[in-house]
Design a protein around this motif. Structure first.
Motif, PDB file in Angstrom:
ATOM      1  N   ALA A   1       0.714   8.766  -1.411  1.00 15.48           N
ATOM      2  CA  ALA A   1       1.469   9.859  -2.041  1.00 15.48           C
ATOM      3  C   ALA A   1       2.826   9.367  -2.572  1.00 15.48           C
ATOM      4  O   ALA A   1       3.847  10.016  -2.392  1.00 15.48           O
ATOM      5  N   GLY A   2       2.816   8.177  -3.192  1.00 12.86           N
ATOM      6  CA  GLY A   2       4.030   7.632  -3.780  1.00 12.86           C
ATOM      7  C   GLY A   2       4.978   6.939  -2.819  1.00 12.86           C
ATOM      8  O   GLY A   2       5.971   6.356  -3.238  1.00 12.86           O
ATOM      9  N   GLU A   3       4.677   6.964  -1.515  1.00 13.12           N
ATOM     10  CA  GLU A   3       5.528   6.327  -0.505  1.00 13.12           C
ATOM     11  C   GLU A   3       4.893   5.003  -0.069  1.00 13.12           C
ATOM     12  O   GLU A   3       3.715   4.957   0.284  1.00 13.12           O
ATOM     13  N   THR A   4       5.659   3.923  -0.108  1.00 14.16           N
ATOM     14  CA  THR A   4       5.169   2.639   0.380  1.00 14.16           C
ATOM     15  C   THR A   4       5.110   2.701   1.901  1.00 14.16           C
ATOM     16  O   THR A   4       6.119   2.913   2.562  1.00 14.16           O
ATOM     17  N   VAL A   5       3.905   2.517   2.442  1.00 11.97           N
ATOM     18  CA  VAL A   5       3.724   2.588   3.895  1.00 11.97           C
ATOM     19  C   VAL A   5       3.553   1.217   4.516  1.00 11.97           C
ATOM     20  O   VAL A   5       3.661   1.067   5.732  1.00 11.97           O
ATOM     21  N   GLY A   6       3.280   0.206   3.704  1.00 14.66           N
ATOM     22  CA  GLY A   6       3.155  -1.159   4.192  1.00 14.66           C
ATOM     23  C   GLY A   6       3.301  -2.128   3.042  1.00 14.66           C
ATOM     24  O   GLY A   6       2.807  -1.866   1.953  1.00 14.66           O
TER      25      GLY A   6
ATOM     26  N   VAL B   1      -3.539   0.340  -3.239  1.00 15.46           N
ATOM     27  CA  VAL B   1      -3.239  -1.021  -2.807  1.00 15.46           C
ATOM     28  C   VAL B   1      -2.915  -1.854  -4.041  1.00 15.46           C
ATOM     29  O   VAL B   1      -3.708  -1.897  -4.986  1.00 15.46           O
ATOM     30  N   ALA B   2      -1.766  -2.504  -4.025  1.00 16.33           N
ATOM     31  CA  ALA B   2      -1.353  -3.395  -5.107  1.00 16.33           C
ATOM     32  C   ALA B   2      -1.161  -4.780  -4.513  1.00 16.33           C
ATOM     33  O   ALA B   2      -0.630  -4.915  -3.406  1.00 16.33           O
ATOM     34  N   LEU B   3      -1.608  -5.794  -5.244  1.00 14.68           N
ATOM     35  CA  LEU B   3      -1.462  -7.148  -4.727  1.00 14.68           C
ATOM     36  C   LEU B   3      -1.475  -8.144  -5.865  1.00 14.68           C
ATOM     37  O   LEU B   3      -1.966  -7.859  -6.947  1.00 14.68           O
TER      38      LEU B   3
ATOM     39  N   THR C   1       0.519  -2.306   7.624  1.00 13.28           N
ATOM     40  CA  THR C   1      -0.761  -1.591   7.539  1.00 13.28           C
ATOM     41  C   THR C   1      -0.713  -0.488   6.499  1.00 13.28           C
ATOM     42  O   THR C   1       0.353  -0.084   6.042  1.00 13.28           O
ATOM     43  N   GLY C   2      -1.897  -0.022   6.184  1.00 14.25           N
ATOM     44  CA  GLY C   2      -2.040   1.189   5.404  1.00 14.25           C
ATOM     45  C   GLY C   2      -2.023   2.374   6.358  1.00 14.25           C
ATOM     46  O   GLY C   2      -1.559   2.267   7.495  1.00 14.25           O
ATOM     47  N   ARG C   3      -2.549   3.498   5.905  1.00 13.93           N
ATOM     48  CA  ARG C   3      -2.632   4.701   6.730  1.00 13.93           C
ATOM     49  C   ARG C   3      -4.088   5.134   6.768  1.00 13.93           C
ATOM     50  O   ARG C   3      -4.656   5.515   5.743  1.00 13.93           O
ATOM     51  N   PHE C   4      -4.685   5.091   7.942  1.00 12.94           N
ATOM     52  CA  PHE C   4      -6.111   5.350   8.089  1.00 12.94           C
ATOM     53  C   PHE C   4      -6.483   6.708   7.497  1.00 12.94           C
ATOM     54  O   PHE C   4      -5.831   7.716   7.756  1.00 12.94           O
ATOM     55  N   GLY C   5      -7.538   6.734   6.703  1.00 13.60           N
ATOM     56  CA  GLY C   5      -8.076   7.969   6.158  1.00 13.60           C
ATOM     57  C   GLY C   5      -7.320   8.533   4.979  1.00 13.60           C
ATOM     58  O   GLY C   5      -7.751   9.521   4.386  1.00 13.60           O
ATOM     59  N   ALA C   6      -6.200   7.934   4.609  1.00  8.42           N
ATOM     60  CA  ALA C   6      -5.397   8.448   3.499  1.00  8.42           C
ATOM     61  C   ALA C   6      -5.940   7.922   2.169  1.00  8.42           C
ATOM     62  O   ALA C   6      -6.657   6.919   2.128  1.00  8.42           O
TER      63      ALA C   6
ATOM     64  N   VAL D   1       0.857  -1.178   0.000  1.00  7.92           N
ATOM     65  CA  VAL D   1       0.000   0.000   0.000  1.00  7.92           C
ATOM     66  C   VAL D   1       0.896   1.231   0.000  1.00  7.92           C
ATOM     67  O   VAL D   1       1.875   1.296   0.743  1.00  7.92           O
ATOM     68  N   THR D   2       0.560   2.167  -0.877  1.00  3.93           N
ATOM     69  CA  THR D   2       1.328   3.406  -0.968  1.00  3.93           C
ATOM     70  C   THR D   2       0.419   4.599  -0.710  1.00  3.93           C
ATOM     71  O   THR D   2      -0.779   4.567  -0.996  1.00  3.93           O
TER      72      THR D   2
END
Length: 152
Positions: free
Chosen positions: A19-24, A138-140, A129-134, A16-17
């Motif tokens: 704004a272009g940043e992978t957060v999880g 999601v790529a899978l 995890t992702g980032r709540f509310g962002a 999950v990214t």
């Protein structure tokens, strides 16, 4: 009775990214879990969902006694990517535009999604995890494809 909802996908990898940043991200077989919360959901339901996710037998493999069977993430330390998804409670039965009335507001939903993650970690799971509310992307790679809808 309110029912916490999750879409569970068996994946070979997922990320999950924001704004272009992978957060999880998970880079080996595991589960990508989209979690929706509705009004009246409880921490007890979050704990029940976590237990179910950790023990759900969705993976082919060899059991402890050497026979062929299905394995859960707990059997092989399969990672989970958990992403909040209020749209799981969208209702499009009337008209062409879904309503979101059944989705719990952020102040109710966020702590319950966090509780699912905390309970999974307490069980020994590796959880991203992702980032709540962002606005998340999601790529899978769905392995199967294999997708299950859970309600607890």
């Amino acid at each position: 009775m309110a029912r916490m909802r999750a879409v569970v996908q068996r994946v070979s990898e997922a990320s999950v990214t924001v704004a272009g940043e992978t957060v999880g991200a998970i880079s080996r077989p595991g589960l990508c879990v989209l979690v929706g919360v509705t009004h009246g959901d409880t921490p007890e339901q979050a704990a029940q969902l976590a237990r179910k996710l950790w023990s759900l037998r969705l993976f082919p493999g060899e059991t402890a006694d050497g026979s062929a069977g299905e394995l859960s993430c707990s059997d092989f330390d399969g990672p989970l990517l958990v992403v909040s998804q209020f749209t799981l409670y969208g209702d499009a039965r009337k008209g062409r535009r879904p309503t979101w009335n059944a989705a719990a507001p952020g102040p109710v939903a966020e702590p319950l999604v966090d509780e699912v993650v905390a309970r999974l970690r307490a069980l020994g799971a590796t959880v991203e995890t992702g980032r709540f509310g962002a606005d998340m992307k999601v790529a899978l790679v769905n392995d199967g494809p294999f997708t299950v809808l859970l309600e607890v």
